[in-house]
Structures are given as C-alpha cells and as structure tokens.
Design an enzyme around this catalytic site. Structure first.
Site, mmCIF file in Angstrom:
data_model
loop_
_atom_site.group_PDB
_atom_site.id
_atom_site.type_symbol
_atom_site.label_atom_id
_atom_site.label_comp_id
_atom_site.label_asym_id
_atom_site.label_seq_id
_atom_site.Cartn_x
_atom_site.Cartn_y
_atom_site.Cartn_z
ATOM 1 N N GLY A 80 80.498 -95.759 -40.992
ATOM 2 C CA GLY A 80 81.511 -96.351 -41.857
ATOM 3 C C GLY A 80 82.672 -95.376 -42.019
ATOM 4 O O GLY A 80 82.577 -94.207 -41.608
ATOM 5 N N GLN A 82 83.628 -93.816 -44.497
ATOM 6 C CA GLN A 82 83.247 -92.647 -45.306
ATOM 7 C C GLN A 82 81.884 -92.103 -44.874
ATOM 8 O O GLN A 82 81.126 -91.556 -45.696
ATOM 9 C CB GLN A 82 83.215 -93.034 -46.796
ATOM 10 C CG GLN A 82 84.583 -93.262 -47.400
ATOM 11 C CD GLN A 82 85.421 -91.972 -47.482
ATOM 12 O OE1 GLN A 82 84.903 -90.865 -47.364
ATOM 13 N NE2 GLN A 82 86.719 -92.121 -47.675
ATOM 14 N N SER A 83 81.567 -92.211 -43.598
ATOM 15 C CA SER A 83 80.256 -91.796 -43.115
ATOM 16 C C SER A 83 80.016 -90.280 -43.226
ATOM 17 O O SER A 83 80.836 -89.479 -42.752
ATOM 18 C CB SER A 83 80.129 -92.227 -41.651
ATOM 19 O OG SER A 83 79.122 -91.498 -41.009
ATOM 20 N N ASN A 84 78.888 -89.904 -43.820
ATOM 21 C CA ASN A 84 78.501 -88.488 -43.864
ATOM 22 C C ASN A 84 78.147 -87.994 -42.467
ATOM 23 O O ASN A 84 78.404 -86.852 -42.111
ATOM 24 C CB ASN A 84 77.295 -88.300 -44.783
ATOM 25 C CG ASN A 84 77.634 -88.637 -46.216
ATOM 26 O OD1 ASN A 84 78.594 -88.095 -46.767
ATOM 27 N ND2 ASN A 84 76.874 -89.539 -46.827
ATOM 28 N N CYS A 86 79.396 -89.040 -39.589
ATOM 29 C CA CYS A 86 80.618 -88.795 -38.807
ATOM 30 C C CYS A 86 81.237 -87.460 -39.212
ATOM 31 O O CYS A 86 81.638 -86.668 -38.356
ATOM 32 C CB CYS A 86 81.624 -89.940 -39.014
ATOM 33 S SG CYS A 86 81.157 -91.438 -38.127
#
Ligand SMILES: Cc1ncc(COP(=O)(O)O)c(C=O)c1O
Length: 325
Positions: A80, A82-84, A86
C-alpha cells in the site's frame, strides 16, 4: 529436527540489524488490566536498528541474501501507499547499493507523509497501481522493462512473506531463549502470514511450546490460517525438516475479530490499546497493525483466557511511522 535447525541457522542472510531487540516487562500495563492479568512482556522489534525497524527487516535479511545470490542489482516489491514493507525494502536497497522500484496502490501525495516520505528519502522509485489486484502484474511488467534496459531485477512478493522470508523471522525466536523467557503464548499482528509462519516454525525448531496467536489486520481467519500453514509446509521443504518438526501439526490460531471496519480503520479497541500502552509504558504502537493486535490481547485477557500464572509475550512488529501518515 537438528538438520532443519542447522539449515535454519546456516541460511544465508544479510545483516541489516545486528543486535537482538530488547524484551521489556509491561508491569504497569499488567496492573492496569487487573489481578487476573498474566505476566506481560514485549519483544521490541519496533526497535530493530535499521530503516525505522519492524518485522520486515527480519524477513528481508534472508530474502535479500537470495536476491544478491541471484546477481540482482534492482529490487522490486509492492504494498500500500503507506507500506512498512516497501519502506524497509527502500532502506535496504539504499544500504546495499541496489536500485529499488516500489509498486504501490494509491495516489501520489503532494506532500508525502509517513512511509511514503521515507520511500522518497531512501531514494526508491515509486510506481502507482490503481488497486491491490494490479500490483503483481505491474511488478512483472516493471521487471521486464528493467531487463530490457540491462538491469537484473529481483521481485520480492508482498510482505517478503516467502518461505525464506518466514525463515528469517523464525531466527528471531532464538533471541527470546537467551534471556530465559519461556512464554506460554506469543501474540502478534498478522497480515501476509510470514511473521506468524516464522514464529510457529521458530518455536517448534527451538523447542518452545508457546501458542502463537496472530491477530489479523485485514484477512479473514480461515484464509490467513491457510496461508500460514502453507508457508510452514514450504519452509519444511526448504529447510529439509519434517512438517511436524517445523510445527505444521500445531494449531494455527488467527483471530479476525479485531479488524473492525477494515484494514487501517481504527476501532474503539485499537484506540484504547494505543493510548493504554503509551500512557502506562511510554511505548508507541502503530494504528494499522500493532494497536489492533494489542486490542486483541487486551480483549482476550478481559475475556479470562489466561491465568495470572501464565506469561504472554506481545511481539511488537513495528510500524509506528503509520502514526505520521
Ligand atoms: C507493523 C506490521 N506488523 C505486522 C505485520 C504483519 O506481518 P505479516 O505480513 O508477516 O503477517 C505487518 C505487515 O504486514 C506490519 O507492517
């Protein structure tokens, strides 16, 4: 069993965070929850000393060793906006001198916040997908484009939740044995399944009887439990152990009662959990995963599921950057 454990400990990994994370006693939270509350401890993977920490660092340490062994010079992954995961991959690429392309579902923010801000800071290239379903095919397209320009890409699936990534997480269980902690139960946030599969296999391989309870951030219990079971079975194949040695015969407990209206949408319980842990322990949870997992733990304690003689370890999987999204 010794063979699978030996394969686990000799599995190649890149050391991104060299130190064991602390285990804190949550004594004030325990007394706030009443006399029947079990002893509470927290494994502080939020403090993993790399790229703002979190559970993804453990999984990436083994997955990145695979990427490097394959000769890759570019990492592609997805999540997403706000992916951790990524953000952690972007940080790892920066530290290893590899190009990173992130395929995220969402729209570019005019002023990026939280993990989106960090993705840019770490120098990742971001491509935007219109829905989560589009991400896998977009990653393949990006990989083909990169190959045609002479790059050597390596695609990391969602959450680095592969058997190798989960094995990276399983190594973390060793860190709770050294200080002599023998929890009866481990509670944590679960979503793509790699953390839970790693904890189940790690407990089995290191001889810990703890029950592992995953509190789902988004997926229905049955679907996520099936993913976790599948990952444990694939880990057994990869590490050369029997399925039983890796814990595949243990119950996979996934609790989806604390999701509320959906992924990332706060609930009354998650707001209470975030506030209680902050105000009793000075520890910050994240709104998307760990606050819901803590709401699950508090709900289970209030429901009388544990005795005061038991010990529960809450595995803090990070993600606090989500507070600033
Ligand atoms: C902070 C945090 N906790 C827990 C999870 C769940 O971990 P997993 O995807 O391995 O189930 C994630 C990722 O999805 C996460 O970012």
């Amino acid at each position: 069993m010794a063979t699978a454990l030996a394969s686990l400990t000799s599995l190649a990994r890149v050391t991104l965070a060299p130190h064991p994370t602390p285990i804190d006693s949550l004594a004030r939270l325990r007394s706030a929850l009443g006399p029947a509350c079990p002893a509470l401890y927290m494994k502080r993977d939020d403090l993993l000393s790399f790229g703002m920490g979190g559970n993804k660092i453990r999984k990436l340490q083994t997955v990145l060793a695979e990427a490097i062994a394959s000769g890759a010079d570019t990492l592609i992954t997805c999540g997403g906006l706000q992916s951790n995961h990524c953000r952690a991959t972007a940080a790892a690429g920066a530290a290893l001198g590899m190009r990173v392309v992130l395929v995220v579902n969402g729209v570019r923010q005019d002023r990026p916040t939280g993990n989106a801000l960090l993705d840019e800071l770490f120098g990742a290239q971001v491509r935007y997908a219109s829905s989560p379903d589009e991400r896998a095919s977009m990653m393949e397209t990006v990989a083909q484009e990169l190959v045609s320009t002479g790059c050597r890409p390596f695609v990391i699936p969602l959450g680095a939740s592969t058997p190798v990534g989960a094995a990276g997480f399983a190594r973390g269980v060793e860190e709770i044995l050294a200080p002599g902690l023998r929890p009866d139960v481990i509670v944590h946030a679960s979503s793509s399944g790699g953390t839970q599969a790693g904890l189940i296999a790690g407990c089995a391989l290191y001889g810990l009887k703890a029950r592992v309870v995953g509190i789902s951030a988004d997926e229905p219990s049955d679907a996520l439990a099936a993913i976790v079971r599948g990952l444990v079975e694939e880990m057994a194949e990869r590490l050369g152990g029997s399925r039983a040695a890796l814990g595949a015969n243990r119950d996979v407990v996934v609790d989806d009662r604390f999701i509320g209206e959906g992924y990332g949408v706060p609930t009354e319980g998650s707001r209470e959990a975030l506030t209680m842990v902050a105000r009793h322990e000075g520890i910050v949870l994240d709104p998307v995963y760990t606050a819901k997992a803590m709401a699950g733990l508090i709900g289970r304690i209030r429901g009388g599921e544990f005795s005061a003689a038991e010990t529960v370890l809450f595995w803090h999987t990070g993600g606090q950057t989500g507070l600033f999204a």
